[in-house]
Scaffold this motif. Structure first.
Motif, short mmCIF file in Angstrom:
data_model
loop_
_atom_site.label_atom_id
_atom_site.label_comp_id
_atom_site.label_asym_id
_atom_site.label_seq_id
_atom_site.Cartn_x
_atom_site.Cartn_y
_atom_site.Cartn_z
N PHE A 53 0.86 -1.18 0.00
CA PHE A 53 0.00 0.00 0.00
C PHE A 53 0.90 1.25 0.00
O PHE A 53 0.93 2.01 0.96
N SER A 54 1.63 1.43 -1.08
CA SER A 54 2.64 2.48 -1.12
C SER A 54 2.02 3.87 -1.22
O SER A 54 0.96 4.06 -1.81
N PHE A 55 2.69 4.83 -0.60
CA PHE A 55 2.34 6.24 -0.75
C PHE A 55 3.62 7.05 -0.61
O PHE A 55 4.63 6.56 -0.10
N ASN A 56 3.58 8.28 -1.06
CA ASN A 56 4.76 9.13 -1.03
C ASN A 56 4.96 9.74 0.36
O ASN A 56 4.02 9.86 1.15
N ASP A 57 6.19 10.17 0.63
CA ASP A 57 6.52 10.76 1.93
C ASP A 57 5.69 12.00 2.23
O ASP A 57 5.41 12.30 3.40
N ASP A 58 5.29 12.73 1.19
CA ASP A 58 4.51 13.94 1.44
C ASP A 58 3.01 13.65 1.54
O ASP A 58 2.19 14.58 1.55
N GLU A 59 2.65 12.37 1.65
CA GLU A 59 1.25 11.98 1.84
C GLU A 59 1.02 11.30 3.19
O GLU A 59 -0.05 10.74 3.42
N ASN A 60 2.00 11.36 4.08
CA ASN A 60 1.93 10.59 5.32
C ASN A 60 0.61 10.77 6.08
O ASN A 60 0.01 9.79 6.53
N PHE A 61 0.15 12.00 6.25
CA PHE A 61 -1.04 12.26 7.05
C PHE A 61 -2.32 12.36 6.20
O PHE A 61 -3.38 12.67 6.72
N LYS A 62 -2.20 12.12 4.91
CA LYS A 62 -3.33 12.27 4.00
C LYS A 62 -4.55 11.48 4.45
O LYS A 62 -5.67 12.00 4.46
N PHE A 63 -4.35 10.24 4.83
CA PHE A 63 -5.48 9.36 5.16
C PHE A 63 -6.18 9.82 6.43
O PHE A 63 -7.41 9.78 6.53
N GLU A 64 -5.41 10.28 7.38
CA GLU A 64 -5.95 10.81 8.63
C GLU A 64 -6.72 12.11 8.37
O GLU A 64 -7.85 12.28 8.86
N ILE A 65 -6.14 13.02 7.59
CA ILE A 65 -6.79 14.30 7.31
C ILE A 65 -8.07 14.09 6.51
O ILE A 65 -9.09 14.74 6.77
N ASP A 66 -8.03 13.19 5.54
CA ASP A 66 -9.24 12.88 4.77
C ASP A 66 -10.36 12.41 5.69
O ASP A 66 -11.51 12.83 5.56
N HIS A 67 -10.02 11.53 6.62
CA HIS A 67 -11.02 10.98 7.54
C HIS A 67 -11.62 12.07 8.41
O HIS A 67 -12.85 12.18 8.54
N VAL A 68 -10.76 12.88 9.02
CA VAL A 68 -11.25 13.93 9.93
C VAL A 68 -12.08 14.95 9.17
O VAL A 68 -13.14 15.37 9.64
N SER A 69 -11.63 15.34 8.00
CA SER A 69 -12.37 16.32 7.20
C SER A 69 -13.75 15.79 6.83
O SER A 69 -14.74 16.53 6.87
N GLU A 70 -13.81 14.52 6.47
CA GLU A 70 -15.10 13.91 6.16
C GLU A 70 -16.02 13.91 7.38
O GLU A 70 -17.21 14.21 7.27
N CYS A 71 -15.47 13.58 8.54
CA CYS A 71 -16.27 13.59 9.77
C CYS A 71 -16.84 14.98 10.03
O CYS A 71 -18.01 15.14 10.39
N ILE A 72 -16.00 16.01 9.86
CA ILE A 72 -16.44 17.38 10.11
C ILE A 72 -17.52 17.80 9.11
O ILE A 72 -18.53 18.40 9.49
N LEU A 73 -17.33 17.47 7.85
CA LEU A 73 -18.32 17.82 6.83
C LEU A 73 -19.65 17.10 7.08
O LEU A 73 -20.71 17.63 6.72
N GLN A 74 -19.58 15.93 7.70
CA GLN A 74 -20.79 15.18 8.04
C GLN A 74 -21.33 15.54 9.42
O GLN A 74 -22.24 14.89 9.92
N GLN A 75 -20.74 16.58 10.02
CA GLN A 75 -21.18 17.12 11.31
C GLN A 75 -21.08 16.09 12.44
O GLN A 75 -21.89 16.08 13.36
N GLN A 76 -20.06 15.23 12.36
CA GLN A 76 -19.78 14.29 13.45
C GLN A 76 -18.86 14.97 14.45
O GLN A 76 -18.04 15.82 14.09
N THR A 77 -18.96 14.60 15.71
CA THR A 77 -18.10 15.18 16.74
C THR A 77 -17.03 14.22 17.22
O THR A 77 -16.16 14.61 18.00
N GLN A 78 -17.10 12.97 16.76
CA GLN A 78 -16.05 12.00 17.06
C GLN A 78 -15.84 11.08 15.87
O GLN A 78 -16.73 10.90 15.03
N SER A 79 -14.66 10.49 15.82
CA SER A 79 -14.33 9.52 14.79
C SER A 79 -14.83 8.14 15.18
O SER A 79 -14.75 7.75 16.35
N ASP A 80 -15.31 7.38 14.19
CA ASP A 80 -15.67 6.00 14.47
C ASP A 80 -14.46 5.08 14.37
O ASP A 80 -14.50 3.93 14.81
N VAL A 81 -13.35 5.58 13.81
CA VAL A 81 -12.11 4.80 13.73
C VAL A 81 -11.30 4.98 15.01
O VAL A 81 -10.76 4.02 15.56
#
Length: 333
Positions: free
Chosen positions: A271-299
């Motif tokens: 599951f390769s990714f570049n060094d400048d993408e390290n936090f991408k998956f985390e940021i994507d998840h949190v941003s989605e939670c915020i846009l969906q008006q969630q106050t906590q992560s299910d992960v």
């Protein structure tokens, strides 16, 4: 399409990792940064073509910022998170989210009162390789898991004034490195331990320099975990089960894993990714939670962060490692 506008508090190395990663996120954009030094904030901001703020307070008060990433040192997290929540900002905090469990409980209550999103930034938990690990375990591919062995060591020498060696900045290997072996065990077992035993060697500054921990999760399930500063060693996790085992090299930033089953050829999942993408998956998840008006992560809900924090509190109690009252305080005033 709506995007989450992010700001950063703290402009050190980890802030650069966040800023590089967010550039690869479709639902998020970085628009501001603040530091204790206005010059440092402006230098950081210029590098990423964003706005630099003269203070943390100024960034928190900006109406255009939806969420803030906390990237300053450990002992500053509690107060910075509380202030962000009070200013109605969603918060993602670099790990450890707080120094102790009581601080986290206080922030959890505050986030609920403010109806804001709050999560600890343990980026490992959002990596595709770790998601694959959880899928393999849920499918029972290696049968019942018997034990988890994991180590995270950081080689090199650190001066006594370095934040990792300094009790004033909640230094030591545990909160910075040891949280990862504990977290991978938590990913696997997903429950509170029944018993914790440990050994520690302290530095000349009285923080934990290296330690070995044995955790009993009950039902014959154990974790053997270690972390260390100024020590060479593989960053590796092995999950041992009835029918085989899973090995993850560099598990903290996992990009692959190996599945070893009895009398079968090893399977490797990449599951390769570049060094400048390290936090991408985390940021994507949190941003989605915020846009969906969630106050906590299910992960990574706060209850999970609290479970890990309780383990670290117990270890520090066993080691008689207590920081100053100001660092340990959960007083919001």
């Amino acid at each position: 399409m709506a995007k989450v506008n992010w700001g950063i508090i703290g402009c050190g190395n980890i802030a650069h990792t966040f800023a590089k990663s967010i550039a690869h996120c479709a639902d998020a954009q970085l628009i501001g940064a603040a530091s204790t030094s206005e010059q440092r904030a402006n230098e950081f901001a210029t590098h990423y073509s964003i706005k630099g703020y003269e203070s943390y307070q100024a960034l928190m008060q900006c109406p255009n910022i939806d969420a803030i990433y906390i990237a300053n040192t450990h002992e500053q997290h509690f107060k910075a998170i509380a202030q962000c929540l009070t200013h109605n900002k969603h918060v993602l905090s670099e790990k450890p989210i707080t120094v102790n469990a009581q601080q986290l409980i206080t922030l959890k209550e505050l986030a609920q009162q403010q109806n804001r999103f709050l999560m600890e930034g343990v980026w490992m938990r959002f990596l595709p390789a770790i998601v694959k690990l959880q899928l393999l375990l849920s499918e029972g591919v290696i049968g019942k898991v018997h034990s988890v062995n994991a180590n995270f060591s950081l080689a090199g020498e650190f001066d006594s004034s370095h934040r990792l060696m300094n009790p004033a900045t909640a230094g030591g290997a545990l909160l910075d490195l040891g949280i990862y072996p504990i977290s991978i065990a938590d990913v696997v077992f997903n429950k509170a331990p029944e018993q914790i035993k440990s050994l520690v060697h302290k530095s000349t500054t009285s923080v934990d320099e290296r330690s070995v921990t044995l955790i009993n999760y009950g039902q014959g399930q154990f974790a053997q975990l270690s972390s260390a500063l100024q020590q060479n060693g593989p960053t590796q996790a092995c999950i041992l089960g009835e029918y085989g085992y899973i090995r993850i090299d560099e598990f903290v930033g996992a990009q692959s894993l190996e599945l070893h089953l009895n009398a079968q050829q090893m399977q490797r999942f990449d599951f390769s990714f570049n060094d400048d993408e390290n936090f991408k998956f985390e940021i994507d998840h949190v941003s989605e939670c915020i846009l969906q008006q969630q106050t906590q992560s299910d992960v990574l809900p706060l209850s999970t962060s609290l479970r890990v924090m309780n383990i670290m509190d117990e270890l520090r109690a066993q080691w008689q490692l207590k920081y100053s009252d100001s660092v340990e305080s959960n007083n919001l005033n």
